[in-house]
Design an enzyme around this catalytic site. Structure first.
Site, PDB file in Angstrom:
ATOM      1  N   CYS B 139       7.560   5.649  34.205  1.00 41.45           N
ATOM      2  CA  CYS B 139       6.551   6.633  34.559  1.00 41.45           C
ATOM      3  C   CYS B 139       7.223   7.947  34.981  1.00 41.45           C
ATOM      4  CB  CYS B 139       5.681   6.083  35.677  1.00 41.45           C
ATOM      5  SG  CYS B 139       4.260   7.111  36.009  1.00 41.45           S
ATOM      6  N   CYS B 385      16.076  18.104  -1.194  1.00 40.13           N
ATOM      7  CA  CYS B 385      15.912  18.081   0.272  1.00 40.13           C
ATOM      8  C   CYS B 385      14.628  17.424   0.738  1.00 40.13           C
ATOM      9  CB  CYS B 385      16.021  19.491   0.834  1.00 40.13           C
ATOM     10  SG  CYS B 385      14.547  20.507   0.600  1.00 40.13           S
ATOM     11  N   CYS B 392       3.518  19.148   0.630  1.00 41.15           N
ATOM     12  CA  CYS B 392       2.468  18.990  -0.391  1.00 41.15           C
ATOM     13  C   CYS B 392       1.269  18.271   0.204  1.00 41.15           C
ATOM     14  CB  CYS B 392       3.015  18.186  -1.578  1.00 41.15           C
ATOM     15  SG  CYS B 392       1.763  17.874  -2.848  1.00 41.15           S
TER      16      CYS B 392
END
Lengths: 443, 437
Positions: B139, B385, B392
């Site tokens: 936490c 790459c 896209c």
């Protein structure tokens, strides 16, 4: 009085019906709807929608601005290219322009709602009266603009922006041209055309003189003598005639006139309409007239067009709209005779047509439709006096790529120069571009 | 039908989907609803020491970031551990475990770093019938200011010490929950293992400020004009979590240590990815907090259907399967060459591949071919790459196609070498070792 009263009469509907029928066709998107719609834009490279827009608005940019909560910035992007972007958002046939080009169609057959997003942004800016443009320092040059329609207003605004003193001469009582007088009421609610005119003129440096008609109150030569440049945005003042028997019977009128009367009527219940209406033509005017005839309470409205569906100038969207309102569209029918009782229209005789080797021809077969009103929407024509030796060809003012006419100091744009196209947005583009040409010439 | 039954360090559950220790597991009411919806187990919201419970802020506790259509991508919170009395939680846990004996019920615990505190609470938890404990060393807000949570998780020595105490004072399996707010996740994992932990779970939430209110100039969530960093979770953190899980899974020192995967699990696919990278099960929070408990049904059916389609019969068939394929950069095959390929039928011509490549990469995609708007890969420029694939908007429109050995790479003009060769032996590497003959 009543819904089925014969003849041409007003008050066919209840007040509530009139109000509902002439409400906004597409209410403005609210902010949430605009955010959802804007999320669908891909921010394309060299966006096809932008290429398809006659005014080349940077659509991906303005939609991205909406999506980031910047509707005012979006309006700025729109107005940079098209100062009448508010009305264009309402009247552009987007389904055959930007939205047809949207790449979302390819995969989903559902484009980004560009028109409605444009309306959202421009409405916000106009309502808040956010002004984006300041006049440049006065140049001392004066330009006359003839016609306060879309082309004239776009030209006047751009000229004022560059510091020229502009005087607009408008024959009618109000500015706006077809935006004010020629567009269906449900596409231009809340007096948007006048509000937009006020918004455009707020830039200052533009004086509009109403009731000033070319050929009656002044000539082109007068203007050219008194001003450094003149822009003609005089539209098409004439309407084509039917040239058939019965055309002059009472009840046979021009659709343009009908649409104008309806737009200007304070109370739509006062506008008279036939019980049976036949509209002749296949363009946007025919649709606007037919749909509104139906909305005014006509029992049956038929559009008769002399060619096929695919030849109609009205977009598929408009045709569907008409069908959804209960208008019947009939193709391959040309007017042969308007029938009457000696004074009033009682019907129309139409002849079937077909394409032959010699072109469109009547087949000899006819059909008769009952009608107590016939609205002619068969095209407008160039009609102007006072142009002197200005070169006119094929019923249009001849211009070059920059909007220059055959006369020195005189430019033109809008419907008065166009052949085959009658879009508000192209008028805006021509007015704007002619203004830039004038500005360059005056520099 | 694939067998989704899960056995995690001896803790059995009908499926590998547990709810993480968080607001959804705060009390019996929620947990009962979760079990009814189909969750395999829950880690009860973290218990603290006996005595006056912690208090939470009474203003906003959550902030978020969104993607398109306001889809929640990241959530942050400043809520603390349970603010209900310890005894109430223990009684409810006991009842719930009795009601749902086939489900896993884990107690998350956070008490001060004092042996007596742990010694005191563990028997109380054990008495509920809980199946195990999870040590909340993660936490990052509030509790860490008091020397607990991430304040412990950031010091491996403390982790080892507390785990050792727990193993000493309870028979229950111990799961050590790790904070990602450290430099090298392997250190705390190794410490937990050294202390004898049965498993680790990760990641806990990430220190974060999700946004700034630009009207008030205050971080959000804003409490009376001020904000504080909170714990970040949700789909946005999944990549960070996957990496940390993989780091532990492939670390020789912790290899084989059971891992409960946490961090942005939203769909069955996310869960399968965690399992593949070495997790034995997964814990979920944000997805439930976004969509409700019913989403577990999508996760269960999705995982099961996928396993069926691939012929995987049990979770063991998939758990850790991707671990051997996680390696260091220096061992990647530099002779492997792939080129982007654009499916012209699927292409919608948005042009984003072109502009991304043109402006920011290798100028390897056209925007015009013979005067027509057309996006094609220029193989002589493409370095493979994958950026175009990522930007896209149409799935599988652009794919990376490997060049077969022997074919000519248009970019270099050289044939593709069939042999594996990496940086360690590359001539450009000043510290290259001579490849063995």
């Amino acid at each position: 009085m009543g819904r089925l009263s014969p003849g041409i009469t007003s008050g066919r509907l209840s007040d509530a019906d009139y109000e509902a029928n002439f409400a906004d066709l597409h209410p403005r998107l609210d902010k949430h709807e605009a955010l959802v719609a804007s999320d669908r834009c891909y921010f394309c490279h060299d966006a096809p929608c932008m290429t398809a827009c006659p005014t080349s608005i940077d659509i991906p940019m303005f939609i991205r601005q909406i999506s980031t909560g910047n509707a005012i910035g979006a309006a700025h992007t729109i107005f940079d290219q098209n100062i009448l972007g508010g009305m264009c958002a309402r009247v552009c046939p987007t389904e055959t322009l930007c939205e047809q080009a949207c790449v979302r169609n390819t995969a989903e057959h559902r484009p980004v709602e560009i028109g409605r997003l444009q309306r959202y942004a421009t409405d916000v800016a106009i309502e808040q009266n956010v002004q984006f443009y300041e006049r440049a320092a006065p140049t001392g040059k004066s330009v006359a603009v003839v016609g306060a329609g879309p082309a004239g207003l776009a030209a006047a605004h751009r000229l004022a922006m560059h510091g020229h003193a502009v005087t607009v001469f408008e024959a009618k009582e109000k500015s706006g041209g077809l935006n004010e007088y020629g567009i269906a009421t449900y596409k231009a609610t809340d007096n948007i055309a006048q509000r937009e005119v006020d918004y455009v003129l707020s830039i200052g440096g533009i004086t509009v003189k109403h009731g000033q008609k070319l050929g009656r109150d002044f000539s082109l030569a007068d203007l050219a003598a008194r001003h450094d440049a003149v822009f003609l945005g005089i539209g098409l003042a004439g309407v084509n005639g039917l040239n058939v028997e019965g055309e002059n019977l009472s009840g046979c009128t021009d659709a343009v006139e009908f649409i104008e009367g309806l737009r200007q009527a304070k109370n739509k219940a006062d506008v008279a309409i036939g019980r049976s209406v036949v509209v002749l033509g296949g363009g946007m005017t025919a649709i606007d007239a037919a749909v509104q005839a139906k909305l005014l309470g006509a029992e049956e409205v038929t559009i008769a067009y002399r060619r096929g569906k695919e030849n109609m100038n009205a977009s598929p969207f408009e045709q569907d709209l008409a069908a959804s309102k209960g208008v019947t569209i009939r193709h391959w029918l040309q007017p042969k005779r308007v029938l009457g009782d000696g004074s009033k229209v009682t019907g129309i005789e139409l002849e079937y047509t077909a394409l032959t080797s010699a072109g469109l021809a009547g087949t000899g077969e006819t059909v008769t439709l009952r009608a107590d009103q016939v609205l002619k929407a068969i095209g407008q024509s160039f009609e102007a006096d006072g142009l002197g030796g200005l070169e006119i060809k094929g019923g249009r003012v001849v211009i070059d790529a920059e909007g220059r006419t055959s006369m020195p100091k005189v430019w033109a744009g809008g419907d008065c120069v166009k052949l085959g196209e009658d879009l508000t947005v192209t008028s805006v583009a021509q007015g704007r571009d002619a203004a830039m040409s004038i500005h360059r010439a005056l520099a | 039908m694939a067998d989704l039954r899960n056995n995690f360090v001896g803790i059995k559950s009908p499926n590998p989907f547990w709810l993480a220790s968080a607001p959804p597991t705060d009390k019996a009411y929620n947990v009962e609803r979760a079990f009814k919806a189909g969750w395999g187990g829950v880690v009860w919201k973290t218990l603290g020491s006996e005595g006056p419970p912690v208090v939470n802020v009474n203003g906003p506790r959550y902030g978020a970031i969104w993607g398109a259509d306001r889809r929640l991508l990241g959530l942050n919170n400043i809520e603390l551990i349970t603010d209900r009395p310890l005894q109430v939680n223990l009684q409810e846990m006991k009842q719930v475990k009795m009601n749902w004996p086939d489900r896993a019920l884990i107690a998350s615990i956070m008490v001060p770093c004092v042996e007596e505190e742990w010694k005191a609470i563990l028997p109380l938890v054990e008495e509920t019938g809980a199946d195990g404990i999870e040590l909340n060393f993660g936490c990052p807000h509030g509790m860490s200011e008091r020397g607990m949570g991430a304040a412990v998780g950031q010091v491996p020595e403390y982790i080892e010490m507390v785990v050792r105490w727990c193993k000493q004072y309870t028979r229950m399996p111990v799961i050590t929950k790790l904070t990602p707010n450290i430099t090298d996740i392997r250190r705390p994992a190794r410490a937990a293992k050294a202390g004898g932990t049965d498993a680790v779970s990760l990641i806990n939430t990430i220190n974060s400020i999700v946004s700034v209110d630009l009207d008030t100039f205050a971080p959000s969530p804003t409490v009376d004009g001020k904000g504080t960093h909170g714990g970040y979770c949700g789909p946005a953190v999944k990549p960070i979590a996957l990496n940390m899980v993989a780091e532990i899974a492939r670390d020789p020192e912790t290899y084989g240590l059971p891992i409960s995967g946490i961090g942005g699990v939203t769909t069955w696919r996310d869960a399968a990815e965690f399992l593949a990278l070495g997790a034995g099960n997964v814990q979920v929070c944000t997805a439930a907090m976004t969509y409700g408990f019913k989403i577990v049904q999508e996760m269960i059916t999705g995982l099961s259907d996928w396993m069926d389609s691939k012929g995987h019969k049990t979770l063991d068939d998939i758990s850790g399967r991707a671990v051997p394929n996680v390696t260091d950069w220096k061992y990647l095959n530099l002779n492997y060459i792939s080129k982007a390929h654009i499916d012209q039928d699927a292409c919608i011509k948005c042009g984003r591949c072109h502009i991304a490549c043109e402006d920011t990469s290798h100028q390897a995609i056209t925007d015009m071919v013979n005067g027509v708007r057309q996006f094609e890969v220029k193989e002589e420029e493409c370095v493979g790459c994958n950026l175009c694939v990522n930007v896209c908007p149409v799935e599988n429109c652009i794919t990376m196609v490997p060049l077969a050995a022997g074919t000519i790479d248009q970019r270099t003009g050289k044939p593709v070498d069939p042999n594996y060769a990496n940086w360690t032996t590359h001539p450009n590497n000043p510290t290259a070792v001579q490849a063995a003959e």
